[in-house]
Design a protein around this motif. Structure first.
Motif, PDB file in Angstrom:
ATOM      1  N   ALA A   7     -16.584  -9.167 -63.103  1.00  0.00           N
ATOM      2  CA  ALA A   7     -17.081  -7.784 -63.034  1.00  0.00           C
ATOM      3  C   ALA A   7     -16.051  -6.916 -62.337  1.00  0.00           C
ATOM      4  CB  ALA A   7     -18.389  -7.735 -62.244  1.00  0.00           C
ATOM      5  N   LYS A   8     -15.926  -5.677 -62.804  1.00  0.00           N
ATOM      6  CA  LYS A   8     -15.032  -4.721 -62.137  1.00  0.00           C
ATOM      7  C   LYS A   8     -15.851  -3.521 -61.676  1.00  0.00           C
ATOM      8  CE  LYS A   8     -12.547  -0.746 -62.418  1.00  0.00           C
ATOM      9  NZ  LYS A   8     -12.759   0.563 -63.062  1.00  0.00           N
ATOM     10  N   PHE A   9     -15.669  -3.146 -60.427  1.00  0.00           N
ATOM     11  CA  PHE A   9     -16.362  -1.971 -59.893  1.00  0.00           C
ATOM     12  C   PHE A   9     -15.338  -0.887 -59.609  1.00  0.00           C
ATOM     13  CE2 PHE A   9     -19.080  -5.604 -58.819  1.00  0.00           C
ATOM     14  CZ  PHE A   9     -20.272  -5.176 -59.396  1.00  0.00           C
ATOM     15  N   GLY A  10     -15.516   0.272 -60.235  1.00  0.00           N
ATOM     16  CA  GLY A  10     -14.560   1.370 -60.091  1.00  0.00           C
ATOM     17  C   GLY A  10     -14.750   2.149 -58.800  1.00  0.00           C
ATOM     18  N   GLY A  11     -13.897   3.161 -58.622  1.00  0.00           N
ATOM     19  CA  GLY A  11     -13.852   3.932 -57.377  1.00  0.00           C
ATOM     20  C   GLY A  11     -15.182   4.531 -56.947  1.00  0.00           C
ATOM     21  N   THR A  12     -15.922   5.123 -57.904  1.00  0.00           N
ATOM     22  CA  THR A  12     -17.195   5.737 -57.501  1.00  0.00           C
ATOM     23  C   THR A  12     -18.232   4.654 -57.173  1.00  0.00           C
ATOM     24  OG1 THR A  12     -17.679   5.955 -59.838  1.00  0.00           O
ATOM     25  CG2 THR A  12     -17.027   7.958 -58.706  1.00  0.00           C
ATOM     26  N   SER A  13     -18.094   3.489 -57.795  1.00  0.00           N
ATOM     27  CA  SER A  13     -19.044   2.398 -57.533  1.00  0.00           C
ATOM     28  C   SER A  13     -18.882   1.830 -56.123  1.00  0.00           C
ATOM     29  CB  SER A  13     -18.871   1.269 -58.557  1.00  0.00           C
ATOM     30  OG  SER A  13     -19.047   1.768 -59.858  1.00  0.00           O
ATOM     31  N   VAL A  14     -17.707   2.049 -55.527  1.00  0.00           N
ATOM     32  CA  VAL A  14     -17.488   1.551 -54.153  1.00  0.00           C
ATOM     33  C   VAL A  14     -17.118   2.713 -53.225  1.00  0.00           C
ATOM     34  CG1 VAL A  14     -16.874  -0.792 -54.872  1.00  0.00           C
ATOM     35  CG2 VAL A  14     -15.063   0.904 -54.666  1.00  0.00           C
ATOM     36  N   ALA A  15     -17.634   3.912 -53.556  1.00  0.00           N
ATOM     37  CA  ALA A  15     -17.260   5.117 -52.801  1.00  0.00           C
ATOM     38  C   ALA A  15     -17.850   5.120 -51.402  1.00  0.00           C
ATOM     39  CB  ALA A  15     -17.728   6.358 -53.557  1.00  0.00           C
ATOM     40  N   ASN A  16     -19.049   4.590 -51.259  1.00  0.00           N
ATOM     41  CA  ASN A  16     -19.719   4.576 -49.944  1.00  0.00           C
ATOM     42  C   ASN A  16     -20.653   3.360 -49.888  1.00  0.00           C
ATOM     43  OD1 ASN A  16     -22.101   5.330 -51.412  1.00  0.00           O
ATOM     44  ND2 ASN A  16     -21.269   7.404 -51.456  1.00  0.00           N
ATOM     45  N   GLY A  43     -11.276   8.599 -54.348  1.00  0.00           N
ATOM     46  CA  GLY A  43     -10.452   9.579 -53.613  1.00  0.00           C
ATOM     47  C   GLY A  43      -9.321   8.947 -52.818  1.00  0.00           C
ATOM     48  N   VAL A  44      -9.445   7.645 -52.506  1.00  0.00           N
ATOM     49  CA  VAL A  44      -8.458   7.008 -51.618  1.00  0.00           C
ATOM     50  C   VAL A  44      -7.089   6.901 -52.294  1.00  0.00           C
ATOM     51  CG1 VAL A  44      -7.871   4.793 -50.534  1.00  0.00           C
ATOM     52  CG2 VAL A  44     -10.135   5.796 -50.188  1.00  0.00           C
ATOM     53  N   LEU A  65      -4.128  11.726 -43.690  1.00  0.00           N
ATOM     54  CA  LEU A  65      -4.506  10.505 -42.966  1.00  0.00           C
ATOM     55  C   LEU A  65      -5.901  10.654 -42.350  1.00  0.00           C
ATOM     56  CD1 LEU A  65      -1.012   9.767 -41.423  1.00  0.00           C
ATOM     57  CD2 LEU A  65      -2.272   8.195 -42.915  1.00  0.00           C
ATOM     58  N   GLN A  66      -6.206  11.873 -41.912  1.00  0.00           N
ATOM     59  CA  GLN A  66      -7.553  12.101 -41.349  1.00  0.00           C
ATOM     60  C   GLN A  66      -8.623  11.940 -42.428  1.00  0.00           C
ATOM     61  OE1 GLN A  66      -6.990  15.954 -39.599  1.00  0.00           O
ATOM     62  NE2 GLN A  66      -6.656  15.135 -37.536  1.00  0.00           N
ATOM     63  N   GLN A  67      -8.323  12.486 -43.602  1.00  0.00           N
ATOM     64  CA  GLN A  67      -9.270  12.368 -44.733  1.00  0.00           C
ATOM     65  C   GLN A  67      -9.513  10.894 -45.066  1.00  0.00           C
ATOM     66  OE1 GLN A  67      -7.267  15.172 -47.454  1.00  0.00           O
ATOM     67  NE2 GLN A  67      -8.980  14.730 -48.807  1.00  0.00           N
ATOM     68  N   LEU A  68      -8.411  10.147 -45.096  1.00  0.00           N
ATOM     69  CA  LEU A  68      -8.481   8.719 -45.410  1.00  0.00           C
ATOM     70  C   LEU A  68      -9.302   7.968 -44.355  1.00  0.00           C
ATOM     71  CD1 LEU A  68      -7.241   6.632 -47.348  1.00  0.00           C
ATOM     72  CD2 LEU A  68      -5.324   6.425 -45.793  1.00  0.00           C
ATOM     73  N   SER A 123     -11.000  -1.588 -49.500  1.00  0.00           N
ATOM     74  CA  SER A 123     -12.346  -1.590 -50.105  1.00  0.00           C
ATOM     75  C   SER A 123     -12.876  -3.014 -50.264  1.00  0.00           C
ATOM     76  CB  SER A 123     -12.335  -0.869 -51.460  1.00  0.00           C
ATOM     77  OG  SER A 123     -11.536  -1.560 -52.390  1.00  0.00           O
ATOM     78  N   THR A 124     -11.992  -3.948 -50.597  1.00  0.00           N
ATOM     79  CA  THR A 124     -12.462  -5.332 -50.797  1.00  0.00           C
ATOM     80  C   THR A 124     -12.897  -5.971 -49.472  1.00  0.00           C
ATOM     81  OG1 THR A 124     -10.100  -5.940 -50.854  1.00  0.00           O
ATOM     82  CG2 THR A 124     -11.267  -5.909 -52.959  1.00  0.00           C
ATOM     83  N   ARG A 125     -12.148  -5.678 -48.393  1.00  0.00           N
ATOM     84  CA  ARG A 125     -12.528  -6.214 -47.070  1.00  0.00           C
ATOM     85  C   ARG A 125     -13.919  -5.694 -46.687  1.00  0.00           C
ATOM     86  NH1 ARG A 125      -9.757 -10.555 -45.086  1.00  0.00           N
ATOM     87  NH2 ARG A 125      -7.543 -10.210 -45.226  1.00  0.00           N
ATOM     88  N   ILE A 126     -14.114  -4.393 -46.899  1.00  0.00           N
ATOM     89  CA  ILE A 126     -15.382  -3.773 -46.490  1.00  0.00           C
ATOM     90  C   ILE A 126     -16.541  -4.326 -47.332  1.00  0.00           C
ATOM     91  CG2 ILE A 126     -16.620  -1.553 -46.441  1.00  0.00           C
ATOM     92  CD1 ILE A 126     -13.858  -0.280 -45.675  1.00  0.00           C
TER      93      ILE A 126
END
Ligand code: ADP
Ligand code: ASP
Ligand code: MG
Length: 445
Positions: A7-16, A43-44, A65-68, A123-126
């Motif tokens: 399975a692949k999860f895209g950016g919005t799927s792991v946004a928060n 966004g990252v 960097l603050q946004q990130l 994202s993978t660590r989180i």
């Protein structure tokens, strides 16, 4: 293993954390899914790319960097700021700062990819921590161990034989009794330096891993419930397609349907692996199955749009009945690693579009081409592709299309090379109107 799904999860799927939670539920409900390939949180990658390109102004770098940091911290806060993970993410953020400072002084291609890859590594660590908190056993896996590529940074090509061998050795044994979480988009060159596969490349990563693992299916979880008749952001009447062939879906991806990275289906086609596209936010809405063969093969299936097209017209009065001119032109483009997309010729000229946009068309390339011919460069164009079946065999196809576009200046047409595709160039500012009119007339609900 009888059945293994990637399975692949895209950016919005792991946004928060909320979005990640839905992915975790999907994995819980599908025990056959043993490998999950993640993008960076939404966004990252855009932020990292700007930093990696050597953003000069220190204040802009600080703001980025603050946004990130804000994106990552909000994820960590939702997980209760777990100590070890927080320390690890802080280390990565410091590392990104250090590398971005270097990139501002002397940006290199290798540094670019090292910076950009950090998004997927975070994202993978989180996500693994989120799974752990839900008591789902999961193993974090560094995909660079297996995703070996050449060193064409930012557009690296996977080495399929090494990938297969390394996956069998390193990854497959891990899938026996646990879920494996790994990164899309990133890889490593033979010397270990980090590479990336091109923007949107996580889909491609998932398909490559699925091929090497002999998977029975690939799931692409994104923010729309399937592949639509055209980009739903462009036409509100666009509707999801239940089933589509590899050939049609490949044409869609190649000609701009962002929902799939253009190379995604190559590994799936090689191994006949069916691909499912669905929304991680609304899995109950169903999605699209992409398969070798489909029962339904409509004449018109979908419309795709690619903006920012560059058209080169090369004219040489002495080209008439002279051999070698095209070879010369293509030789120059190949030397500069510029790949040609569409091509039409006349007796004394050749017109072609470049799939890279204008970015690789440097003054040096133009000067070299100008030695052999007169060169005209046109920009602000968009490429529209009508995708379907047997289009070159059915009479009246082109009439149906062009009668809707009588008042549009069509700059170039390619028809006949593929039975699945008819495409043409139009002024960029008419693109929205053209797609909307064609959808209304050729793909009515
Ligand atoms: P992800 O981050 O999950 O990889 P992308 O943004 O890359 O997601 O791709 C999903 C987006 O692709 C959709 O939000 C949609 O706007 C766009 N898109 C373009 N063409 C199509 C199409 N034909 N069908 C569905 N989505 C499309
Ligand atoms: N994170 C990468 C990008 O935004 C890869 C991907 O999401 O597919 O391009
Ligand atoms: Mg994508």
């Amino acid at each position: 293993m009888s059945q293994l799904i990637v399975a692949k999860f895209g950016g919005t799927s792991v946004a928060n954390a909320q979005a990640m939670d839905l992915c975790a539920t999907l994995l819980e409900q599908n025990p056959a899914t043993r490998v999950a390939v993640l993008s960076a949180s939404s966004g990252v990658t855009n932020i990292l790319v700007t930093l990696a390109n050597g953003e000069q102004a220190p204040e802009s770098r600080i703001a980025l960097l603050q946004q990130l940091t804000k994106i990552q911290k909000s994820l960590l806060t939702s997980l209760g700021d777990p100590e070890t993970l927080t320390r690890h993410i802080d280390d990565i953020l410091r590392y990104i700062k250090k590398l971005s400072d270097s990139a501002a002084i002397s940006p290199t291609k290798a540094l670019h990819d090292e910076i950009v890859a950090q998004g997927e590594l975070m994202s993978t660590r989180i996500f693994v921590e989120l799974l752990r908190q839900r008591n789902i056993a999961a193993h974090w896996f560094d995909v660079r161990k297996v995703m070996r590529t050449d060193d064409r940074f930012a557009h690296a090509n996977p080495d399929l034989a090494t990938l297969k061998a390394e996956v069998e050795k390193e990854l497959l044994p891990l899938c026996d009794n646990q879920l494996v979480i790994t990164q899309g988009f990133i890889g490593a060159a033979a010397d270990g330096r980090t590479t990336t596969l091109g923007r949107g490349g996580s889909d491609f990563s998932a398909a490559l891993l699925a091929e090497a693992l002999n998977a029975s299916a690939i799931q692409i979880w994104t923010d729309v419930p399937g592949i639509y008749t055209t980009d739903p952001r462009l036409v509100s009447d666009a509707r999801p397609i239940a089933e589509i062939s590899f050939s049609e879906a490949s044409e869609m991806a190649t000609f701009g349907a962002k929902v799939l990275h253009p190379a995604t289906l190559q590994p799936a086609v090689r191994q006949h692996i069916p691909v499912f596209v669905g929304s991680s936010k609304a899995p109950e809405a169903g999605g699209t199955w992409i398969r070798s063969r489909t029962d339904n093969q409509p004449l018109f299936r979908a419309l795709a749009l690619r903006r920012n097209q560059v058209l080169l017209t090369l004219t040489n009065q002495s080209m008439f009945q002279v051999h070698g001119f095209l070879a010369e032109v293509f030789g120059i483009l190949a030397k500069h690693k510029i790949s040609v997309d569409l091509i039409t010729t006349s007796v004394i000229s050749v017109s072609l579009t470049l799939d890279c946009g204008a970015e690789l068309l440097t003054e040096e390339v133009k000067a070299e081409l100008s030695k052999h011919c007169h060169l005209q460069v046109e920009q602000d164009l968009a490429l529209v592709a009508l995708i379907g079946n047997r289009m070159s065999e059915v009479s009246g196809t082109a009439t149906q299309l062009f009668k809707v576009l009588e008042d549009i200046n069509i700059r170039m047409i390619c028809y006949g090379a593929s039975a699945h595709n008819l495409c043409f160039l139009i002024p960029e500012d008419t693109a929205g109107e053209v797609i909307s009119r064609l959808h209304h007339s050729l793909l009515p609900a």
